[in-house]
Design a protein around this motif. Sequence first.
Motif, PDB file in Angstrom:
ATOM      1  N   THR A  81     -33.576  -7.496  53.462  1.00 59.93           N
ATOM      2  CA  THR A  81     -33.862  -6.216  54.113  1.00 59.93           C
ATOM      3  C   THR A  81     -34.710  -5.321  53.222  1.00 59.93           C
ATOM      4  O   THR A  81     -34.775  -5.499  51.993  1.00 59.93           O
ATOM      5  CB  THR A  81     -32.564  -5.473  54.456  1.00 59.93           C
ATOM      6  OG1 THR A  81     -31.910  -5.075  53.234  1.00 59.93           O
ATOM      7  CG2 THR A  81     -31.622  -6.357  55.266  1.00 59.93           C
ATOM      8  N   ARG A  82     -35.323  -4.354  53.851  1.00 56.65           N
ATOM      9  CA  ARG A  82     -36.117  -3.379  53.113  1.00 56.65           C
ATOM     10  C   ARG A  82     -35.235  -2.609  52.137  1.00 56.65           C
ATOM     11  O   ARG A  82     -35.664  -2.285  51.015  1.00 56.65           O
ATOM     12  CB  ARG A  82     -36.764  -2.405  54.109  1.00 56.65           C
ATOM     13  CG  ARG A  82     -37.648  -1.357  53.459  1.00 56.65           C
ATOM     14  CD  ARG A  82     -38.865  -1.979  52.842  1.00 56.65           C
ATOM     15  NE  ARG A  82     -39.698  -0.994  52.162  1.00 56.65           N
ATOM     16  CZ  ARG A  82     -40.713  -1.303  51.380  1.00 56.65           C
ATOM     17  NH1 ARG A  82     -41.023  -2.574  51.174  1.00 56.65           N
ATOM     18  NH2 ARG A  82     -41.430  -0.360  50.799  1.00 56.65           N
ATOM     19  N   LYS A  83     -34.016  -2.330  52.545  1.00 56.48           N
ATOM     20  CA  LYS A  83     -33.093  -1.600  51.681  1.00 56.48           C
ATOM     21  C   LYS A  83     -32.797  -2.392  50.410  1.00 56.48           C
ATOM     22  O   LYS A  83     -32.732  -1.822  49.308  1.00 56.48           O
ATOM     23  CB  LYS A  83     -31.789  -1.316  52.422  1.00 56.48           C
ATOM     24  CG  LYS A  83     -30.770  -0.534  51.600  1.00 56.48           C
ATOM     25  CD  LYS A  83     -29.514  -0.247  52.412  1.00 56.48           C
ATOM     26  CE  LYS A  83     -28.486   0.531  51.581  1.00 56.48           C
ATOM     27  NZ  LYS A  83     -27.257   0.817  52.371  1.00 56.48           N
ATOM     28  N   GLU A  84     -32.619  -3.700  50.532  1.00 53.98           N
ATOM     29  CA  GLU A  84     -32.341  -4.539  49.361  1.00 53.98           C
ATOM     30  C   GLU A  84     -33.525  -4.539  48.405  1.00 53.98           C
ATOM     31  O   GLU A  84     -33.351  -4.510  47.182  1.00 53.98           O
ATOM     32  CB  GLU A  84     -32.009  -5.959  49.810  1.00 53.98           C
ATOM     33  CG  GLU A  84     -30.667  -6.081  50.506  1.00 53.98           C
ATOM     34  CD  GLU A  84     -30.449  -7.465  51.087  1.00 53.98           C
ATOM     35  OE1 GLU A  84     -29.313  -7.978  51.004  1.00 53.98           O
ATOM     36  OE2 GLU A  84     -31.413  -8.039  51.644  1.00 53.98           O
ATOM     37  N   ILE A  85     -34.728  -4.582  48.962  1.00 54.41           N
ATOM     38  CA  ILE A  85     -35.920  -4.542  48.118  1.00 54.41           C
ATOM     39  C   ILE A  85     -35.988  -3.226  47.365  1.00 54.41           C
ATOM     40  O   ILE A  85     -36.264  -3.190  46.161  1.00 54.41           O
ATOM     41  CB  ILE A  85     -37.189  -4.737  48.966  1.00 54.41           C
ATOM     42  CG1 ILE A  85     -37.208  -6.149  49.562  1.00 54.41           C
ATOM     43  CG2 ILE A  85     -38.442  -4.502  48.118  1.00 54.41           C
ATOM     44  CD1 ILE A  85     -38.325  -6.374  50.566  1.00 54.41           C
ATOM     45  N   GLN A  86     -35.713  -2.136  48.050  1.00 58.07           N
ATOM     46  CA  GLN A  86     -35.760  -0.828  47.412  1.00 58.07           C
ATOM     47  C   GLN A  86     -34.687  -0.675  46.337  1.00 58.07           C
ATOM     48  O   GLN A  86     -34.917  -0.055  45.308  1.00 58.07           O
ATOM     49  CB  GLN A  86     -35.622   0.270  48.471  1.00 58.07           C
ATOM     50  CG  GLN A  86     -36.868   0.457  49.328  1.00 58.07           C
ATOM     51  CD  GLN A  86     -38.102   0.760  48.492  1.00 58.07           C
ATOM     52  OE1 GLN A  86     -38.083   1.622  47.620  1.00 58.07           O
ATOM     53  NE2 GLN A  86     -39.184   0.027  48.753  1.00 58.07           N
ATOM     54  N   GLN A  87     -33.520  -1.255  46.587  1.00 58.98           N
ATOM     55  CA  GLN A  87     -32.456  -1.197  45.585  1.00 58.98           C
ATOM     56  C   GLN A  87     -32.861  -1.944  44.323  1.00 58.98           C
ATOM     57  O   GLN A  87     -32.658  -1.458  43.199  1.00 58.98           O
ATOM     58  CB  GLN A  87     -31.170  -1.786  46.166  1.00 58.98           C
ATOM     59  CG  GLN A  87     -30.496  -0.906  47.197  1.00 58.98           C
ATOM     60  CD  GLN A  87     -29.300  -1.571  47.851  1.00 58.98           C
ATOM     61  OE1 GLN A  87     -29.175  -2.802  47.886  1.00 58.98           O
ATOM     62  NE2 GLN A  87     -28.399  -0.758  48.370  1.00 58.98           N
ATOM     63  N   MET A  88     -33.450  -3.134  44.508  1.00 55.93           N
ATOM     64  CA  MET A  88     -33.906  -3.892  43.346  1.00 55.93           C
ATOM     65  C   MET A  88     -35.013  -3.138  42.619  1.00 55.93           C
ATOM     66  O   MET A  88     -35.008  -3.038  41.379  1.00 55.93           O
ATOM     67  CB  MET A  88     -34.406  -5.276  43.757  1.00 55.93           C
ATOM     68  CG  MET A  88     -35.090  -6.038  42.622  1.00 55.93           C
ATOM     69  SD  MET A  88     -35.641  -7.698  43.108  1.00 55.93           S
ATOM     70  CE  MET A  88     -34.169  -8.629  42.668  1.00 55.93           C
ATOM     71  N   ARG A  89     -35.933  -2.592  43.379  1.00 54.09           N
ATOM     72  CA  ARG A  89     -37.047  -1.879  42.750  1.00 54.09           C
ATOM     73  C   ARG A  89     -36.552  -0.672  41.975  1.00 54.09           C
ATOM     74  O   ARG A  89     -37.025  -0.411  40.850  1.00 54.09           O
ATOM     75  CB  ARG A  89     -38.063  -1.452  43.813  1.00 54.09           C
ATOM     76  CG  ARG A  89     -39.251  -0.726  43.219  1.00 54.09           C
ATOM     77  CD  ARG A  89     -40.409  -0.643  44.180  1.00 54.09           C
ATOM     78  NE  ARG A  89     -41.571  -0.037  43.535  1.00 54.09           N
ATOM     79  CZ  ARG A  89     -42.826  -0.224  43.916  1.00 54.09           C
ATOM     80  NH1 ARG A  89     -43.100  -1.015  44.929  1.00 54.09           N
ATOM     81  NH2 ARG A  89     -43.814   0.366  43.273  1.00 54.09           N
ATOM     82  N   SER A  90     -35.615   0.060  42.535  1.00 55.20           N
ATOM     83  CA  SER A  90     -35.092   1.246  41.854  1.00 55.20           C
ATOM     84  C   SER A  90     -34.443   0.883  40.528  1.00 55.20           C
ATOM     85  O   SER A  90     -34.623   1.566  39.516  1.00 55.20           O
ATOM     86  CB  SER A  90     -34.074   1.960  42.747  1.00 55.20           C
ATOM     87  OG  SER A  90     -34.700   2.496  43.897  1.00 55.20           O
TER      88      SER A  90
END
Length: 215
Positions: A103-112
């Motif tokens: 999900t987009r949320k998972e990508i953002q969590q990893m990026r953060s």
Amino acid sequence: MHRRRTALVLTAAIAAAAPLLTACGSDAHPGAAAVVGGQRITVAQLESRVDEVRRAQRAAVPDETQYQQVVSSTSTLTRDTLHSMVLDRVLHRAAKDAGITVTRKEIQQMRSELERQAGGGKGLETAWLQKYGIAPARLDDNLRLQLEAQKLAARLGTDTSRPAFWKALSTASEELHVDLNPRYGSWDVQKSSRVDAGTPWVREVTTAGGEPVTA
């Protein structure tokens, strides 16, 4: 996977791990750098992707002499970039076969988390560009690949260094009938590696203190 252990950066030589990747003659697919799942990766698409990286490198290193040194140190960028493009499709197919989504949320969590460890978004973009030839605009795509790899390994009850994971990628490669234009390299099927490349397809990103960056 323990998200506080290792960030996997999936790089160009993924195909070295897949014994079913084979070479094709460029005359069979005019204008194609590779054919994956019947879909062409054109030479123009490849050159455009390489140009993205070169523009990002130029912006990061405005000094001409230093820029030429960067270009020299990344002389295999075109072949590496093509393999990254092939990797995207092979790994995505393997993940899809296993019923895995990101999900987009998972990508953002990893990026953060990675940005926190790199000292900010700019620091992360610079690190990925310098170490892995990933243009800032492609960073999220690369993180998606990392997450797909992690989830696939977890689904198989293994890790990315084990035979079960490699077999899943080989199966996906077979399904996709990956054909690589020999202009960009060839494959030794017995050794499952590129004859003109020996870099690993999985790397760890470490902090300045030598500890793996978490993912």
